[in-house]
Every structure is written in structure tokens, then in C-alpha cells.
Design an enzyme around this catalytic site. Structure first.
Site, PDB file in Angstrom:
ATOM      1  N   ALA A   1       0.825  -1.221   0.000  1.00 50.09           N
ATOM      2  CA  ALA A   1       0.000   0.000   0.000  1.00 50.09           C
ATOM      3  C   ALA A   1       0.858   1.271   0.000  1.00 50.09           C
ATOM      4  O   ALA A   1       1.929   1.256   0.615  1.00 50.09           O
ATOM      5  CB  ALA A   1      -0.908  -0.008   1.227  1.00 50.09           C
TER       6      ALA A   1
ATOM      7  N   ARG B   1      -4.425   2.222   4.728  1.00 49.06           N
ATOM      8  CA  ARG B   1      -3.645   2.351   3.487  1.00 49.06           C
ATOM      9  C   ARG B   1      -4.162   1.387   2.419  1.00 49.06           C
ATOM     10  O   ARG B   1      -4.154   1.681   1.231  1.00 49.06           O
ATOM     11  CB  ARG B   1      -2.159   2.103   3.776  1.00 49.06           C
ATOM     12  CG  ARG B   1      -1.501   3.258   4.522  1.00 49.06           C
ATOM     13  CD  ARG B   1      -0.109   2.904   4.995  1.00 49.06           C
ATOM     14  NE  ARG B   1       0.857   2.779   3.906  1.00 49.06           N
ATOM     15  CZ  ARG B   1       1.688   3.745   3.527  1.00 49.06           C
ATOM     16  NH1 ARG B   1       1.666   4.909   4.144  1.00 49.06           N
ATOM     17  NH2 ARG B   1       2.553   3.549   2.548  1.00 49.06           N
TER      18      ARG B   1
ATOM     19  N   CYS C   1      12.914   4.161   0.302  1.00 48.53           N
ATOM     20  CA  CYS C   1      13.098   5.589   0.012  1.00 48.53           C
ATOM     21  C   CYS C   1      13.907   6.186   1.156  1.00 48.53           C
ATOM     22  O   CYS C   1      13.605   7.255   1.669  1.00 48.53           O
ATOM     23  CB  CYS C   1      11.768   6.305  -0.207  1.00 48.53           C
ATOM     24  SG  CYS C   1      10.604   6.163   1.148  1.00 48.53           S
TER      25      CYS C   1
HETATM   26  N1  SAM Z   1       5.081  -0.206  -2.230  1.00 47.27           N
HETATM   27  C1  SAM Z   1       4.176   0.864  -1.834  1.00 47.27           C
HETATM   28  C2  SAM Z   1       3.901   1.744  -3.039  1.00 47.27           C
HETATM   29  O1  SAM Z   1       4.712   1.804  -3.951  1.00 47.27           O
HETATM   30  O2  SAM Z   1       2.843   2.378  -3.075  1.00 47.27           O
HETATM   31  C3  SAM Z   1       4.726   1.634  -0.654  1.00 47.27           C
HETATM   32  C4  SAM Z   1       5.008   0.750   0.537  1.00 47.27           C
HETATM   33  S1  SAM Z   1       5.439   1.607   2.009  1.00 47.27           S
HETATM   34  C5  SAM Z   1       7.084   2.067   1.748  1.00 47.27           C
HETATM   35  C6  SAM Z   1       5.570   0.293   3.152  1.00 47.27           C
HETATM   36  C7  SAM Z   1       4.278  -0.394   3.491  1.00 47.27           C
HETATM   37  O3  SAM Z   1       4.592  -1.555   4.250  1.00 47.27           O
HETATM   38  C8  SAM Z   1       3.298   0.400   4.341  1.00 47.27           C
HETATM   39  O4  SAM Z   1       2.083   0.534   3.672  1.00 47.27           O
HETATM   40  C9  SAM Z   1       3.118  -0.458   5.608  1.00 47.27           C
HETATM   41  O5  SAM Z   1       1.782  -0.458   6.090  1.00 47.27           O
HETATM   42  C10 SAM Z   1       3.499  -1.819   5.105  1.00 47.27           C
HETATM   43  N2  SAM Z   1       3.964  -2.783   6.109  1.00 47.27           N
HETATM   44  C11 SAM Z   1       4.735  -2.565   7.196  1.00 47.27           C
HETATM   45  N3  SAM Z   1       4.969  -3.711   7.842  1.00 47.27           N
HETATM   46  C12 SAM Z   1       4.347  -4.698   7.153  1.00 47.27           C
HETATM   47  C13 SAM Z   1       4.219  -6.100   7.315  1.00 47.27           C
HETATM   48  N4  SAM Z   1       4.801  -6.734   8.349  1.00 47.27           N
HETATM   49  N5  SAM Z   1       3.501  -6.796   6.411  1.00 47.27           N
HETATM   50  C14 SAM Z   1       2.916  -6.159   5.368  1.00 47.27           C
HETATM   51  N6  SAM Z   1       2.993  -4.833   5.169  1.00 47.27           N
HETATM   52  C15 SAM Z   1       3.701  -4.112   6.044  1.00 47.27           C
END
Ligand code: SAM
Length: 303
Positions: free
Chosen positions: A112, A139, A233
């Protein structure tokens, strides 16, 4: 943690959503809308020369159009109709480099709000299976809206902790490609308007790096995995090259692929196979990208 800098100049990048349209049609539409197309950039510097309503095609990424930073597309028809996605150039690299095949089975582990998911779906031409996980409900709901607007249909969204997804489940037996873009410090994201800057908390960085490494090690357990792209990032070595080095030590059956030889900014020594991106060298937000490939052995799986 976001960099604040009023002097930074990042062009406006627009990814054409090839699930709904073509680059040619978008260029034609924009020309009719008063924009002036300058062709494909021949060098990186060209991207900084754009002003007013002039635009060009990017020199590295085929589906990417580049505009002056001042152009705002949020109310534009092409954006509202899902024909274009407003996505920084560096953030387009992970899906582009993973390049999953049409009809493949792919995991987007931390997905997300889904810009990279929709990019993966476009590369897969909406065929195959795109398993997208995120543990943040809010998200994910934003993501559903975005994917609907983008016309993505090959995905299965799950509100799940990726670390709890069973790599040995029959559902994932054909997964050969994984995109891992886990939570990070965000230290590469440049905010162009605000003043002031936050200090990075060393404990937070340590915790993030540990989480990123766990995600990587977990992703490499999917039995048929061939290629994985890891991206952040963040500009911190601790979340990038250091995480990757420890992962490589622990997973000797995977090796780094040397990415885009023509890209001007490399991972910190010795991980020069990886890419970095920055406001100064690539005219993007700060980013890190690594791609792992399973080493082919005659008896893979038994090592
Ligand atoms: N790839 C996305 C995009 O391009 O739109 C952005 C991702 S963002 C950097 C990282 C995401 O990892 C966040 O939405 C967060 O909620 C999710 N996240 C964090 N820990 C996680 C977990 N253990 N399992 C799945 N998602 C996770």
C-alpha cells in the site's frame, strides 16, 4: 523523517498507465491540451530544462513523461481517469527492473498505497496473479481505490502481515518474483515546501533495519523464487547496503544482479551492483534499489 530543502528541484514525473492507454495517446491528448512535446531526453540534464507546459519522454523509462516541477495534474482528466499515475521516477524503478512476465505469479510484499502494484500489473498486462499484502487497513483501502481507477484486475489484496504469510502454502507455489518495498525511515523523501528538519533517531533506524532484514529473509523462503527487488526511500546505508550485505551472508544461494549500467548513481562500495537515486545526481527523491537472483544449481533446494 523527511529532508526539507527549498533549493531542490525535482521534475514532475508522470507514468503512463499502459493498462488504460498508450504513451502515444497521452502525448497526443496533452498536445491538444496546450502542452509542447520535446521528444525523448538525450541526457539527464535535459530533465531540468523543462519549464511552463513543455514536456519530454524520460531517457531511462519508456512509459515515463517528465514535466516542470510546477505542473500540477491532480485535477487533470488523465489523472482522474487513471490514465496517468503521479509517481517519482525512482519509485518506478523497482517494478521496471523486476520486470515480471505476462501471466507470472508475483508478490508485492508491502504494497500500500499501491503505485508499484499497479506498475507491476501494467508490466504483466493484467495477466497472472499479483498477491499484494499490507498490514495497514487504512492504506489498503486507499490502495483499492487506486487500483480500481488504474484498471488493475490481476491482483489479490490481503490485509496481512507479510512476515506471517506461509512461503510453503500451495497458493504461492508458482511465485517467481517478489517486490519488497518495506517501511523505512523515508529519509530520501524531499519535502519541497516546509522548513525545518528532523534528526534521525538511531534506535528507530536500528529497528527498521531489523524489520527490513526479517522481511528479506522471509521473502527468500518462497521455494520457486527467482528474482527479488528490494527498495527503500531511505538514504541511510544502515537500511540499504548494510541490510543487503547481511542478507547475502545469510542466503548464499542468492546473488546481486548488476542493475542498469548506464544509471549514474550506484550503491555504496562494495555493493555497486545496486542503484541509488538522489535529488542531485538523478533529479529524483532519494532511493535505493537492489535485485537478487537465485543462483542456479543443478540440485537447487537441497543445498
Ligand atoms: N510499495 C508501496 C507503493 O509503492 O505504493 C509503498 C510501501 S510503504 C514504503 C511500506 C508499506 O509496508 C506500508 O504501507 C506499511 O503499512 C506496510 N507494512 C509494514 N509492515 C508490514 C508487514 N509486516 N507486512 C505487510 N505490510 C507491512
Amino acid at each position: 523523517n523527511v529532508q526539507h530543502n527549498n533549493d531542490v528541484h525535482i521534475p514532475r514525473y508522470v507514468r503512463v498507465n499502459t493498462l488504460k492507454t498508450t504513451v502515444e495517446d497521452v502525448i497526443d491528448y496533452l498536445k491538444r491540451d496546450g502542452f509542447s512535446y520535446q521528444g525523448t531526453a538525450s541526457q539527464l540534464e535535459d530533465l531540468r530544462s523543462l519549464s511552463g507546459k513543455t514536456f519530454m519522454s524520460d531517457l531511462h523509462l519508456r512509459d515515463l513523461l517528465v514535466f516542470s516541477a510546477k505542473v500540477n495534474f491532480h485535477d487533470h482528466y488523465l489523472y482522474k481517469a487513471g490514465h496517468i499515475i503521479l509517481q517519482d521516477k525512482a519509485s518506478c524503478l523497482p517494478a521496471y527492473l523486476l520486470d515480471p512476465p505476462v501471466g507470472g505469479h508475483v508478490i508485492d510484499a508491502c504494497a500500500a498505497p499501491g503505485n508499484k502494484t499497479s506498475h507491476l500489473a501494467a508490466i504483466m498486462k493484467n495477466k497472472g496473479k499479483l498477491f499484494a499484502f499490507d498490514r495497514d487497513t487504512k492504506r489498503l483501502s486507499t490502495m483499492s481505490t487506486l487500483l480500481l481507477r488504474a484498471g488493475v484486475t490481476c491482483h489479490q489484496l490481503a490485509n496481512e502481515d507479510f512476515l506471517k504469510v506461509d512461503p510453503l502454502s500451495p497458493a504461492y507455489k508458482d511465485v517467481k518474483h517478489i517486490l519488497l518495498d518495506p517501511s523505512c525511515s523515508g529519509s530520501g523523501m524531499v519535502c519541497l515546501h516546509d522548513g525545518g528538519s528532523e534528526e534521525q533517531d538511531p534506535e528507530r533506524l536500528k529497528a527498521l533495519a531489523a524489520f527490513q532484514l526479517r522481511c528479506l529473509n522471509h521473502a527468500l523462503k518462497f521455494p520457486k523464487l527467482q528474482n527479488l527487488v528490494y527498495s527503500t526511500c531511505s538514504i541511510h546505508t544502515q537500511e540499504n547496503e548494510e541490510v543487503m550485505s547481511v542478507c547475502l551472508e545469510k542466503n548464499p544461494d542468492f546473488r546481486l544482479i548488476h542493475l542498469l549500467p548506464e544509471w549514474p548513481e550506484r550503491g555504496r562500495d562494495p555493493l555497486t551492483q545496486c542503484l541509488r537515486a538522489s535529488t542531485t545526481k538523478t533529479f529524483t527523491h532519494g532511493f535505493f534499489i537492489a535485485m537478487l537472483e537465485r543462483q542456479t544449481t543443478r540440485n537447487s533446494g537441497s543445498l
